[in-house]
Design an enzyme around this catalytic site. Structure first.
Site, PDB file in Angstrom:
ATOM      1  N   LYS A  35      65.050 -21.706  -1.205  1.00  0.00           N
ATOM      2  CA  LYS A  35      66.365 -21.063  -1.126  1.00  0.00           C
ATOM      3  C   LYS A  35      67.202 -21.386  -2.371  1.00  0.00           C
ATOM      4  O   LYS A  35      67.867 -20.520  -2.945  1.00  0.00           O
ATOM      5  CB  LYS A  35      67.081 -21.568   0.138  1.00  0.00           C
ATOM      6  CG  LYS A  35      68.205 -20.695   0.595  1.00  0.00           C
ATOM      7  CD  LYS A  35      68.873 -21.244   1.832  1.00  0.00           C
ATOM      8  CE  LYS A  35      68.118 -20.933   3.110  1.00  0.00           C
ATOM      9  NZ  LYS A  35      68.700 -21.624   4.277  1.00  0.00           N
ATOM     10  N   THR A  85      73.724 -24.764  13.381  1.00  0.00           N
ATOM     11  CA  THR A  85      73.642 -25.452  14.677  1.00  0.00           C
ATOM     12  C   THR A  85      72.977 -24.487  15.657  1.00  0.00           C
ATOM     13  O   THR A  85      73.637 -23.929  16.530  1.00  0.00           O
ATOM     14  CB  THR A  85      75.034 -25.856  15.191  1.00  0.00           C
ATOM     15  OG1 THR A  85      75.897 -24.703  15.145  1.00  0.00           O
ATOM     16  CG2 THR A  85      75.648 -26.950  14.350  1.00  0.00           C
ATOM     17  N   LEU A 152      83.973 -16.060   9.820  1.00  0.00           N
ATOM     18  CA  LEU A 152      83.468 -14.871   9.128  1.00  0.00           C
ATOM     19  C   LEU A 152      82.498 -14.073   9.986  1.00  0.00           C
ATOM     20  O   LEU A 152      81.787 -14.620  10.830  1.00  0.00           O
ATOM     21  CB  LEU A 152      82.822 -15.228   7.792  1.00  0.00           C
ATOM     22  CG  LEU A 152      81.503 -15.999   7.740  1.00  0.00           C
ATOM     23  CD1 LEU A 152      80.302 -15.121   7.996  1.00  0.00           C
ATOM     24  CD2 LEU A 152      81.363 -16.656   6.380  1.00  0.00           C
ATOM     25  N   GLY A 259      77.307  -0.892  24.969  1.00  0.00           N
ATOM     26  CA  GLY A 259      76.017  -0.620  24.351  1.00  0.00           C
ATOM     27  C   GLY A 259      74.962  -1.588  24.841  1.00  0.00           C
ATOM     28  O   GLY A 259      75.053  -2.094  25.966  1.00  0.00           O
ATOM     29  N   CYS A 266      75.172 -16.150  16.231  1.00  0.00           N
ATOM     30  CA  CYS A 266      76.398 -16.865  16.624  1.00  0.00           C
ATOM     31  C   CYS A 266      76.753 -16.684  18.087  1.00  0.00           C
ATOM     32  O   CYS A 266      76.667 -17.624  18.875  1.00  0.00           O
ATOM     33  CB  CYS A 266      77.555 -16.412  15.743  1.00  0.00           C
ATOM     34  SG  CYS A 266      77.221 -16.665  13.997  1.00  0.00           S
ATOM     35  N   LYS A 269      74.157 -17.969  20.967  1.00  0.00           N
ATOM     36  CA  LYS A 269      73.917 -19.422  21.027  1.00  0.00           C
ATOM     37  C   LYS A 269      75.234 -20.195  21.232  1.00  0.00           C
ATOM     38  O   LYS A 269      75.247 -21.262  21.851  1.00  0.00           O
ATOM     39  CB  LYS A 269      73.134 -19.931  19.817  1.00  0.00           C
ATOM     40  CG  LYS A 269      73.809 -19.791  18.467  1.00  0.00           C
ATOM     41  CD  LYS A 269      74.314 -21.095  17.889  1.00  0.00           C
ATOM     42  CE  LYS A 269      74.879 -20.894  16.507  1.00  0.00           C
ATOM     43  NZ  LYS A 269      75.875 -21.852  16.118  1.00  0.00           N
ATOM     44  N   LYS A 329      73.110  -5.954  14.121  1.00  0.00           N
ATOM     45  CA  LYS A 329      74.223  -5.029  13.907  1.00  0.00           C
ATOM     46  C   LYS A 329      74.033  -4.421  12.524  1.00  0.00           C
ATOM     47  O   LYS A 329      73.189  -4.892  11.756  1.00  0.00           O
ATOM     48  CB  LYS A 329      75.573  -5.745  14.039  1.00  0.00           C
ATOM     49  CG  LYS A 329      75.879  -6.765  12.955  1.00  0.00           C
ATOM     50  CD  LYS A 329      77.302  -7.290  13.124  1.00  0.00           C
ATOM     51  CE  LYS A 329      77.693  -8.170  11.965  1.00  0.00           C
ATOM     52  NZ  LYS A 329      79.067  -8.675  12.095  1.00  0.00           N
TER      53      LYS A 329
HETATM   54  C1  UGA Z   1      80.661 -13.441  15.142  1.00  0.00           C
HETATM   55  C2  UGA Z   1      82.199 -13.400  15.211  1.00  0.00           C
HETATM   56  O1  UGA Z   1      82.627 -12.057  15.298  1.00  0.00           O
HETATM   57  C3  UGA Z   1      82.802 -14.066  13.991  1.00  0.00           C
HETATM   58  O2  UGA Z   1      84.210 -14.090  14.095  1.00  0.00           O
HETATM   59  C4  UGA Z   1      82.271 -15.492  13.893  1.00  0.00           C
HETATM   60  O3  UGA Z   1      82.769 -16.172  12.756  1.00  0.00           O
HETATM   61  C5  UGA Z   1      80.763 -15.440  13.788  1.00  0.00           C
HETATM   62  O4  UGA Z   1      80.235 -14.794  14.965  1.00  0.00           O
HETATM   63  C6  UGA Z   1      80.250 -16.854  13.707  1.00  0.00           C
HETATM   64  O5  UGA Z   1      80.382 -17.602  14.670  1.00  0.00           O
HETATM   65  O6  UGA Z   1      79.793 -17.260  12.637  1.00  0.00           O
HETATM   66  P1  UGA Z   1      78.825 -11.961  13.880  1.00  0.00           P
HETATM   67  O7  UGA Z   1      77.779 -12.784  14.556  1.00  0.00           O
HETATM   68  O8  UGA Z   1      78.680 -11.659  12.426  1.00  0.00           O
HETATM   69  O9  UGA Z   1      80.266 -12.648  14.029  1.00  0.00           O
HETATM   70  O10 UGA Z   1      78.831 -10.585  14.648  1.00  0.00           O
HETATM   71  P2  UGA Z   1      79.897  -9.687  15.425  1.00  0.00           P
HETATM   72  O11 UGA Z   1      80.504  -8.718  14.515  1.00  0.00           O
HETATM   73  O12 UGA Z   1      80.781 -10.540  16.243  1.00  0.00           O
HETATM   74  O13 UGA Z   1      78.914  -8.906  16.391  1.00  0.00           O
HETATM   75  C7  UGA Z   1      78.136  -9.606  17.354  1.00  0.00           C
HETATM   76  C8  UGA Z   1      77.340  -8.668  18.203  1.00  0.00           C
HETATM   77  O14 UGA Z   1      78.199  -7.993  19.122  1.00  0.00           O
HETATM   78  C9  UGA Z   1      76.574  -7.575  17.474  1.00  0.00           C
HETATM   79  O15 UGA Z   1      75.271  -7.499  18.022  1.00  0.00           O
HETATM   80  C10 UGA Z   1      77.369  -6.324  17.761  1.00  0.00           C
HETATM   81  O16 UGA Z   1      76.555  -5.173  17.747  1.00  0.00           O
HETATM   82  C11 UGA Z   1      77.880  -6.619  19.149  1.00  0.00           C
HETATM   83  N1  UGA Z   1      79.109  -5.866  19.522  1.00  0.00           N
HETATM   84  C12 UGA Z   1      80.251  -6.051  18.833  1.00  0.00           C
HETATM   85  C13 UGA Z   1      79.093  -5.014  20.613  1.00  0.00           C
HETATM   86  O17 UGA Z   1      78.057  -4.834  21.282  1.00  0.00           O
HETATM   87  N2  UGA Z   1      80.240  -4.352  20.954  1.00  0.00           N
HETATM   88  C14 UGA Z   1      81.394  -4.523  20.283  1.00  0.00           C
HETATM   89  O18 UGA Z   1      82.400  -3.899  20.662  1.00  0.00           O
HETATM   90  C15 UGA Z   1      81.406  -5.387  19.185  1.00  0.00           C
END
Ligand code: UGA
Length: 439
Positions: A35, A85, A152, A259, A266, A269, A329
């Site tokens: 990496k 983690t 983030l 959906g 994140c 877990k 996503k």
């Molecule tokens: C998430 C949080 O949104 C961040 O704020 C946080 O910092 C991050 O985890 C972390 O702990 O590091 P992330 O894992 O990048 O971020 O993804 P999200 O955008 O939260 O989406 C998570 C999942 O929820 C995806 O599979 C998305 O498709 C799904 N989702 C999201 C839905 O099914 N419906 C929604 O309305 C929104």
């Protein structure tokens, strides 16, 4: 300022480059030599919009370097701890071994060097920061720990790091904590100058802010997915419903997209680790709530498999299914706990022949191991399929002209696992369209 970032995964690599972009001299440290070699060469180990450009720019300007040697951290004003983690292999709890290993290694390298700040950004169970702070003092009496969680989102990682919507400091009591906050304020000066809200609190609150935020987001998604089931049973439309309830700004429109549910490295877990920790602390109700959020979420996957079987089965043996989307996503190649891949794999388990395509090539890497055939285009994935499943809402899929697929598929059945397609357009092209909780 001089900054070190320990752990160069998603969070750390983006944090290192973003801190360099703010004008600091940054060294990123990781035990993974592969990496570090990639990052040093300006190559990104994962796909994240804007990150490759930022990395190359900061490397070229000489403000960013990478190393496998913890000694390179010594002398920095702030050390950001950004290791993963993940979920433990044998339980739902968080596996803290990387956090402890990084802290031990940093503590040994720092010894009794001059005052410095260690800022923990990893998502940890409540109580971890206090234990780490005590441990750090044993090896490095002049180092002060701040818990500084990260919020983030993948796909917006650079923007969320450089323009976060809030900054949280979990501080040691008294003057030492205030001193450390002052040092971090200098690191984040350009961000704070924009009047970004800053919350100063104790270690435990800072740790809990992070997991509570992710749990609430997960709860919103599972809530709307549970409602979507009732919509399906009654012919109601969950998209209209979410739009209508979301106008109330106490509820808000965001994270109410029904959906196939949430995935990634994140949310899943974090709610499991939080449930485990809550149960240990006597928070049974919270543990149960989080467990139910998880069950509803995983239920969306099996429900989708059942829908396929209702539409093209019931016996799926030998049936061909085209899956569009493998990443958890859009705008990422991350497939950790991806609902799309889990559904594709479950269909294979039921005997279906499943072909999959994702615009992010690396998202297809785990497919073969699950018995799913990776392909290089939408056309290749859907060719000869009895059903097409859109499971990640990439722009490429939302913009698809359904008529252009008509000659390729064997059956015009589409399941829109993200309620992202224009249902009318697909129906007008002769498709039997099925959303989640939509007519
Ligand atoms: C998430 C949080 O949104 C961040 O704020 C946080 O910092 C991050 O985890 C972390 O702990 O590091 P992330 O894992 O990048 O971020 O993804 P999200 O955008 O939260 O989406 C998570 C999942 O929820 C995806 O599979 C998305 O498709 C799904 N989702 C999201 C839905 O099914 N419906 C929604 O309305 C929104």
């Amino acid at each position: 300022m001089r900054v070190s970032v320990i752990g160069c995964g998603y969070l750390g690599a983006v944090h290192a480059a973003s801190m360099a972009q703010l004008g600091h001299n940054v060294v990123g440290i990781d035990v993974d030599a592969k990496k570090i070699a990639l990052l040093s060469a300006g190559k990104t180990p994962f796909y994240e919009p804007g990150f490759a450009e930022l990395l190359r720019e900061c490397l070229a300007e000489g403000r960013l370097s990478f190393s496998t040697d913890m000694a390179a951290a010594v002398g920095a004003d702030v050390h950001f701890l950004c290791v993963g983690t993940p979920q433990s292999a044998d339980s739902l709890a968080a596996d803290l071994r990387y956090v402890h290993a990084a802290m031990d290694s940093l503590g040994a390298a720092l010894g009794d060097s001059p005052p410095t700040v260690v800022a923990g950004k990893s998502t940890v169970p409540v109580g971890t920061a206090r234990a780490l702070a005590e441990k750090l003092k044993l090896t490095s009496p002049n180092a002060t720990l701040v818990w500084n969680p990260e919020f983030l989102r993948e796909g917006f990682a650079v923007k969320d790091t450089i323009q976060p919507d809030r900054i949280v400091y979990g501080l040691a009591p008294g003057g030492e904590g205030q001193w450390a906050a002052g040092v971090l304020d200098q690191v984040y000066a350009p961000i704070l100058a924009r009047e970004t809200p800053k919350i100063e609190t104790d270690y435990e609150t800072a740790e809990l802010v992070k997991v509570s935020a992710n749990s609430f987001l997960a709860m919103k998604i599972s809530f709307i997915n549970a409602i979507a089931r009732v919509c399906d049973a009654t012919g109601a439309n969950v998209k209209d419903l979410a739009g209508a309830i979301g106008i109330d700004d106490r509820i808000g429109k965001k994270f109410l997209r029904a959906g196939i549910g949430f995935g990634g490295g994140c949310l899943p877990k974090d709610i499991r680790a939080f449930a485990t920790r809550a149960a240990q602390l006597g928070g049974e109700d919270l543990a149960e709530l989080l467990g139910q959020i998880d069950r509803i979420n995983l239920g969306q996957r099996s429900w989708t498999v059942e829908l396929v079987s209702r539409l093209v089965g019931p016996d799926l043996a030998g049936k061909t299914v085209g899956v569009l989307g493998a990443a958890f996503k859009p705008d990422t190649d991350d497939t950790r706990d991806s609902p799309a891949l889990a559904i594709a794999a479950a269909l294979v388990q039921r005997g279906a022949i499943v072909r999959i395509y994702d615009p992010a090539e690396a998202a297809l890497l785990p497919a073969a191991g699950l018995g799913v055939e990776p392909t290089g285009s939408v056309a290749a994935a859907v060719g000869g399929a009895q059903a097409v499943l859109v499971l990640t809402e990439w722009a490429e899929f939302k913009e698809l002209d359904p008529a252009s697929l008509n000659g390729l598929v064997e059956g015009r059945t589409v399941i829109d696992g993200r309620n992202a397609l224009d249902a009318q357009r697909w129906r007008a092209a002769g498709w039997d369209y099925h959303g989640i909780g939509t007519r």
